[in-house]
Enzyme design. Structure first.
Site, mmCIF file in Angstrom:
data_model
loop_
_atom_site.group_PDB
_atom_site.id
_atom_site.type_symbol
_atom_site.label_atom_id
_atom_site.label_comp_id
_atom_site.label_asym_id
_atom_site.label_seq_id
_atom_site.Cartn_x
_atom_site.Cartn_y
_atom_site.Cartn_z
ATOM 1 N N HIS A 191 1.648 4.553 -2.842
ATOM 2 C CA HIS A 191 1.819 6.005 -2.740
ATOM 3 C C HIS A 191 3.086 6.457 -3.467
ATOM 4 C CE1 HIS A 191 -1.585 6.684 -0.235
ATOM 5 N NE2 HIS A 191 -1.119 5.998 0.794
ATOM 6 N N HIS A 250 3.341 9.009 -6.617
ATOM 7 C CA HIS A 250 4.250 10.160 -6.660
ATOM 8 C C HIS A 250 5.092 10.136 -7.930
ATOM 9 C CE1 HIS A 250 7.750 12.564 -4.691
ATOM 10 N NE2 HIS A 250 6.914 13.363 -5.307
ATOM 11 N N HIS A 303 0.833 -1.208 0.000
ATOM 12 C CA HIS A 303 0.000 0.000 0.000
ATOM 13 C C HIS A 303 0.868 1.259 0.000
ATOM 14 C CE1 HIS A 303 -3.330 2.706 1.134
ATOM 15 N NE2 HIS A 303 -2.439 3.275 1.929
ATOM 16 N N GLU A 304 1.891 1.271 0.854
ATOM 17 C CA GLU A 304 2.779 2.435 0.904
ATOM 18 C C GLU A 304 3.555 2.576 -0.403
ATOM 19 O OE1 GLU A 304 2.277 4.536 3.102
ATOM 20 O OE2 GLU A 304 1.040 3.239 4.357
#
Length: 234
Positions: free
Chosen positions: A106, A110, A102-103
């Site tokens: 991100h 980006h 999940h991270e």
């Protein structure tokens, strides 16, 4: 309608918001605890999964660091650092790999210029300032008289609305990161399909905490509007 001085009916909105938040928090903790005890078939840790996902996405300029705490995992876009908590970094559980993925979602957002993430990043300083100054402005408006009173209250409401907007913008960012994580884990073969299903349960529970936080903020804003409206009626 008359209410005793000590009773403010708008507090019901605060209580409802607190209950929603507590339920969501309890659910994510219990779900994570359940699947933290389930090892993934490959024995891959959260850190190893994150490194593999980032490299497969041709992302080599993001550092992976360990951060203390439980479920304190996050991606720092300013410094390009993916921080994994103690419960994720060295754990080979299904939950840990899901959170790490999940991270990474991100970080991929980006790297690809995902618009909602960029918008949320631009809102951070404004939302923080709004959340800090909103109640002082509103309270000041309640204590003074004249036209300045309404001005301060309105400015406080606008300031608080910015923090609510940040909560709302956060929702598509988090949902998208989870969808990316599930898709990557399923298509890469890092997890079996039943493990992907378990991971989806963890990330879905985590997503509810953001929904609950947004709902609580909206209820708080409604309360402020009701109080301000009642004051004008008086």
């Amino acid at each position: 309608m008359y209410y005793p001085m000590y009773f403010d009916p708008t507090y019901v909105l605060i209580i409802v918001g607190m209950i929603i938040t507590l339920i969501a928090s309890a659910r994510v903790k219990s779900t994570f605890a359940k699947y933290q005890s389930v090892s993934n078939h490959s024995g891959m840790t959260g850190r190893e999964a994150a490194e593999r996902i980032l490299h497969n996405a041709n992302i080599y300029d993001v550092r992976i660091e360990r951060v203390s705490g439980h479920l304190t995992d996050h991606y720092d876009p300013r410094n390009k650092v993916l921080r994994l908590s103690d419960s994720t970094y060295q754990s080979a559980s299904v939950a840990a790999v899901g959170v790490a993925a999940h991270e990474c979602g991100h970080a991929i957002q980006h790297a690809t210029g995902y618009a909602p993430l960029q918008f949320r990043g631009a809102l951070v300083p404004v939302a923080n300032f709004g959340a800090t100054i909103a109640w002082p402005l509103i309270l000041l408006g309640f204590f003074i008289t004249g036209r300045s009173s309404d001005l301060f209250i309105h400015l406080g409401i606008i300031a608080f609305s910015l923090s609510v907007l940040f909560q709302l913008v956060t929702l598509p960012v988090e949902f998208n990161a989870s969808r990316r994580a599930i898709r990557i884990l399923g298509s890469s073969g890092m997890l079996y399909q039943n493990e992907v299903s378990d991971t989806k349960k963890v990330l879905s529970a985590a997503a509810l905490t953001y929904v609950a936080s947004a709902a609580a903020s909206i209820l708080q804003l409604v309360r402020i509007l009701l109080i301000a409206g009642g004051r004008r009626d008086d």
